[in-house]
Every structure is written in C-alpha cells, then in structure tokens.
Scaffold this motif. Structure first.
Motif, PDB file in Angstrom:
ATOM      1  N   TRP A  79       8.052  -5.698 -16.483  1.00 27.14           N
ATOM      2  CA  TRP A  79       7.549  -4.451 -15.996  1.00 27.14           C
ATOM      3  C   TRP A  79       8.377  -3.238 -15.053  1.00 27.14           C
ATOM      4  CZ3 TRP A  79       1.791  -4.305 -17.279  1.00 27.14           C
ATOM      5  CH2 TRP A  79       1.392  -5.131 -17.671  1.00 27.14           C
ATOM      6  N   HIS A  80       8.108  -1.883 -15.291  1.00 24.48           N
ATOM      7  CA  HIS A  80       9.165  -1.373 -14.169  1.00 24.48           C
ATOM      8  C   HIS A  80       8.094  -0.126 -14.125  1.00 24.48           C
ATOM      9  CE1 HIS A  80      12.346   2.050 -14.022  1.00 24.48           C
ATOM     10  NE2 HIS A  80      11.742   1.841 -12.808  1.00 24.48           N
ATOM     11  N   PHE A  81       7.701  -0.483 -12.839  1.00 29.62           N
ATOM     12  CA  PHE A  81       6.833   0.581 -11.625  1.00 29.62           C
ATOM     13  C   PHE A  81       7.757   1.713 -11.578  1.00 29.62           C
ATOM     14  CE2 PHE A  81       4.730  -3.490 -13.086  1.00 29.62           C
ATOM     15  CZ  PHE A  81       2.945  -3.530 -12.683  1.00 29.62           C
ATOM     16  N   ASP A  82       6.888   2.745 -10.975  1.00 29.10           N
ATOM     17  CA  ASP A  82       7.366   3.877  -9.873  1.00 29.10           C
ATOM     18  C   ASP A  82       5.920   4.382  -9.440  1.00 29.10           C
ATOM     19  OD1 ASP A  82       7.805   6.276  -8.669  1.00 29.10           O
ATOM     20  OD2 ASP A  82       9.326   6.548 -10.068  1.00 29.10           O
ATOM     21  N   LEU A  83       6.291   3.898  -8.009  1.00 29.72           N
ATOM     22  CA  LEU A  83       4.750   4.455  -7.549  1.00 29.72           C
ATOM     23  C   LEU A  83       4.831   5.114  -6.661  1.00 29.72           C
ATOM     24  CD1 LEU A  83       4.195   0.372  -6.486  1.00 29.72           C
ATOM     25  CD2 LEU A  83       3.230   1.374  -8.499  1.00 29.72           C
ATOM     26  N   TYR A  84       5.849   5.987  -6.872  1.00 29.69           N
ATOM     27  CA  TYR A  84       5.300   7.871  -5.914  1.00 29.69           C
ATOM     28  C   TYR A  84       4.616   8.226  -5.878  1.00 29.69           C
ATOM     29  CZ  TYR A  84       7.962  11.262  -3.765  1.00 29.69           C
ATOM     30  OH  TYR A  84       8.264  12.752  -3.114  1.00 29.69           O
ATOM     31  N   ARG A  85       4.154   8.506  -7.516  1.00 29.27           N
ATOM     32  CA  ARG A  85       3.164   9.561  -7.217  1.00 29.27           C
ATOM     33  C   ARG A  85       1.178   8.220  -6.896  1.00 29.27           C
ATOM     34  NH1 ARG A  85       1.797  12.348 -12.501  1.00 29.27           N
ATOM     35  NH2 ARG A  85       2.012   9.685 -13.119  1.00 29.27           N
ATOM     36  N   ILE A  86       1.663   7.511  -6.194  1.00 32.31           N
ATOM     37  CA  ILE A  86       0.168   6.324  -5.649  1.00 32.31           C
ATOM     38  C   ILE A  86      -0.254   7.033  -4.596  1.00 32.31           C
ATOM     39  CG2 ILE A  86      -0.460   3.849  -5.478  1.00 32.31           C
ATOM     40  CD1 ILE A  86      -0.190   4.582  -8.083  1.00 32.31           C
ATOM     41  N   ALA A  87      -1.480   6.901  -4.460  1.00 27.59           N
ATOM     42  CA  ALA A  87      -1.996   7.548  -2.833  1.00 27.59           C
ATOM     43  C   ALA A  87      -2.363   6.607  -2.251  1.00 27.59           C
ATOM     44  CB  ALA A  87      -2.393   8.856  -3.149  1.00 27.59           C
ATOM     45  N   ASP A  88      -2.570   5.576  -3.140  1.00 21.01           N
ATOM     46  CA  ASP A  88      -3.849   4.727  -2.884  1.00 21.01           C
ATOM     47  C   ASP A  88      -3.603   3.428  -2.992  1.00 21.01           C
ATOM     48  OD1 ASP A  88      -6.532   2.758  -2.024  1.00 21.01           O
ATOM     49  OD2 ASP A  88      -7.679   4.851  -1.250  1.00 21.01           O
ATOM     50  N   PRO A  89      -3.344   2.040  -2.758  1.00 22.87           N
ATOM     51  CA  PRO A  89      -3.210   0.665  -3.188  1.00 22.87           C
ATOM     52  C   PRO A  89      -4.518   0.415  -4.308  1.00 22.87           C
ATOM     53  CG  PRO A  89      -3.060   0.865  -0.606  1.00 22.87           C
ATOM     54  CD  PRO A  89      -3.580   2.210  -0.747  1.00 22.87           C
ATOM     55  N   ARG A  90      -5.312   0.477  -3.903  1.00 25.39           N
ATOM     56  CA  ARG A  90      -6.538   0.569  -5.052  1.00 25.39           C
ATOM     57  C   ARG A  90      -6.319   1.398  -6.101  1.00 25.39           C
ATOM     58  NH1 ARG A  90     -11.178   3.045  -1.445  1.00 25.39           N
ATOM     59  NH2 ARG A  90     -10.028   4.354  -0.914  1.00 25.39           N
ATOM     60  N   GLU A  91      -5.533   2.366  -6.926  1.00 25.08           N
ATOM     61  CA  GLU A  91      -5.005   2.759  -7.941  1.00 25.08           C
ATOM     62  C   GLU A  91      -4.507   1.634  -8.960  1.00 25.08           C
ATOM     63  OE1 GLU A  91      -3.402   6.642  -8.005  1.00 25.08           O
ATOM     64  OE2 GLU A  91      -3.669   7.102  -5.562  1.00 25.08           O
ATOM     65  N   LEU A  92      -3.610   0.956  -8.071  1.00 24.94           N
ATOM     66  CA  LEU A  92      -2.707  -0.058  -8.557  1.00 24.94           C
ATOM     67  C   LEU A  92      -3.615  -1.272  -9.872  1.00 24.94           C
ATOM     68  CD1 LEU A  92      -0.705  -1.716  -5.792  1.00 24.94           C
ATOM     69  CD2 LEU A  92       0.165   0.432  -7.511  1.00 24.94           C
ATOM     70  N   ASP A  93      -4.745  -1.232  -9.599  1.00 22.80           N
ATOM     71  CA  ASP A  93      -5.538  -2.232 -10.391  1.00 22.80           C
ATOM     72  C   ASP A  93      -5.521  -1.425 -11.853  1.00 22.80           C
ATOM     73  OD1 ASP A  93      -6.508  -3.493  -7.759  1.00 22.80           O
ATOM     74  OD2 ASP A  93      -8.226  -2.828  -7.781  1.00 22.80           O
ATOM     75  N   GLU A  94      -5.692  -0.864 -11.754  1.00 24.20           N
ATOM     76  CA  GLU A  94      -5.600  -0.245 -13.175  1.00 24.20           C
ATOM     77  C   GLU A  94      -4.261  -0.034 -14.257  1.00 24.20           C
ATOM     78  OE1 GLU A  94      -7.680   3.330 -13.007  1.00 24.20           O
ATOM     79  OE2 GLU A  94      -8.634   2.679 -11.925  1.00 24.20           O
ATOM     80  N   LEU A  95      -3.262  -0.450 -13.704  1.00 22.21           N
ATOM     81  CA  LEU A  95      -1.624  -0.676 -13.674  1.00 22.21           C
ATOM     82  C   LEU A  95      -1.734  -2.152 -14.341  1.00 22.21           C
ATOM     83  CD1 LEU A  95       0.161   1.720 -10.808  1.00 22.21           C
ATOM     84  CD2 LEU A  95      -1.024   2.543 -13.035  1.00 22.21           C
ATOM     85  N   GLY A  96      -1.976  -3.187 -14.242  1.00 23.06           N
ATOM     86  CA  GLY A  96      -1.808  -3.978 -14.577  1.00 23.06           C
ATOM     87  C   GLY A  96      -0.832  -4.618 -14.082  1.00 23.06           C
ATOM     88  N   LEU A  97      -0.897  -4.102 -12.909  1.00 29.22           N
ATOM     89  CA  LEU A  97      -0.041  -5.258 -11.387  1.00 29.22           C
ATOM     90  C   LEU A  97      -0.332  -6.860 -11.714  1.00 29.22           C
ATOM     91  CD1 LEU A  97       3.065  -5.134  -9.566  1.00 29.22           C
ATOM     92  CD2 LEU A  97       0.860  -4.383  -8.049  1.00 29.22           C
ATOM     93  N   ASP A  98      -0.900  -6.841 -11.561  1.00 28.82           N
ATOM     94  CA  ASP A  98      -1.710  -8.519 -11.593  1.00 28.82           C
ATOM     95  C   ASP A  98      -0.632  -9.207 -12.825  1.00 28.82           C
ATOM     96  OD1 ASP A  98      -2.566  -8.120  -9.171  1.00 28.82           O
ATOM     97  OD2 ASP A  98      -4.887  -8.093  -9.978  1.00 28.82           O
TER      98      ASP A  98
END
Length: 160
Positions: A79-98
């Motif tokens: 999984w290659h994540f580029d979080l540059y455009r993420i403003a709030d860590p809560r947005e990560l819930d929808e990305l499959g990080l877990d």
C-alpha cells in the motif's frame, strides 16, 4: 526512537540501491514512514522499493491524486499512501490504512499527517537534500530494537 543507520546517497541510483536492499527485509504488517520535505526523494524511493518488491517493469505512478495505490507483491499487498493532501487524520479511516497495517506493507509519505498516533513499530526513513552534489541525499533509518536487528543485515552497496 534512535537513528539506526545514517547514509549519504550521492544520487538516485544510490537511493534505488537502498530501496533494493530494504525490500527483502519487509514483511506483512510493516509500516515504512517516508519523511522529509518536498523534493527530498520520498516518491523516488517508494517507486524503487515497489519495483524491487513487485518487479522492475511495475508502473508506479505518484499516488498524490489518488492518495493510495496498491500493488501485489510476493510478500503481500503493498500500500503506497501519499498523505500530502490530508488535512485531518480522521480522513484516514476511509483509505484502508488499518487494513494495510494489518496484513500489508504500508509505505506512507508525509507521515506527519497521521496525527499523534503513527503506526506502532514503524520504521522511519527520513530523507534530506544535501548541498553537494545537488542530487545527494542524507537518509536516516529510525526505528526500534526489532528494526535495528532486521537492518543489521541491510546490504550497503557500492553506490551508498
């Protein structure tokens, strides 16, 4: 966490050599945090690492627009994540990080966007540009005792 190893990478070939050396040490459940300022070489390193894991012919676009891209490797899903455009860590819930942290290998650019809770047991690769030559980078590998033991077998090529 302590710096396990510091390297000078004189050019992109040395960055790719480091990625090739690190690739066989990664396994499902690992998180590699790619830290450094814009232009430090995070995406170049990620591309080289993914190609080392998945095959030299693997097309690896930047995930800046999609935020996350996945690749099939013999070790599992990368999984290659580029979080540059993420403003709030809560947005990560929808990305499959877990899911990525559970049974995949997660490469995370801009780990500061994770908030106050980076993945437990992650290895950080901190990259910084050096003045001479202009293509040179400093690479610090930062992690816990388990990573120190695993990285003791990291080959250092003639390029690094």
């Amino acid at each position: 966490m302590p710096v396990i190893r510091s390297l000078t990478l004189p050019d992109e070939a040395a960055t790719a050599a480091l990625a090739a050396g690190l690739a066989p040490l990664l396994r499902p459940g690992d998180a590699l945090l790619l830290d450094g300022p814009l232009g430090a070489g995070k995406t170049s390193f990620a591309r080289a690492l993914i190609r080392s894991l998945c095959g030299a012919g693997t097309e690896v676009p930047s995930p800046s627009f999609n935020i996350v891209l996945t690749y099939d490797a013999p070790q599992g899903t990368v999984w290659h994540f580029d979080l540059y455009r993420i403003a709030d860590p809560r947005e990560l819930d929808e990305l499959g990080l877990d899911e990525a942290l559970q049974d995949g290998i997660a490469l995370i650019e801009w780990p500061d966007r994770l908030g106050e809770h980076p993945p437990s047991g992650a290895l950080t690769l901190r990259l910084a540009a050096l003045d001479t030559p202009p293509t040179a980078r400093r690479a610090d590998l930062i992690g816990n005792a388990e990573w120190a033991a695993r990285l003791s077998s990291l080959p250092v090529s003639a390029h690094v």
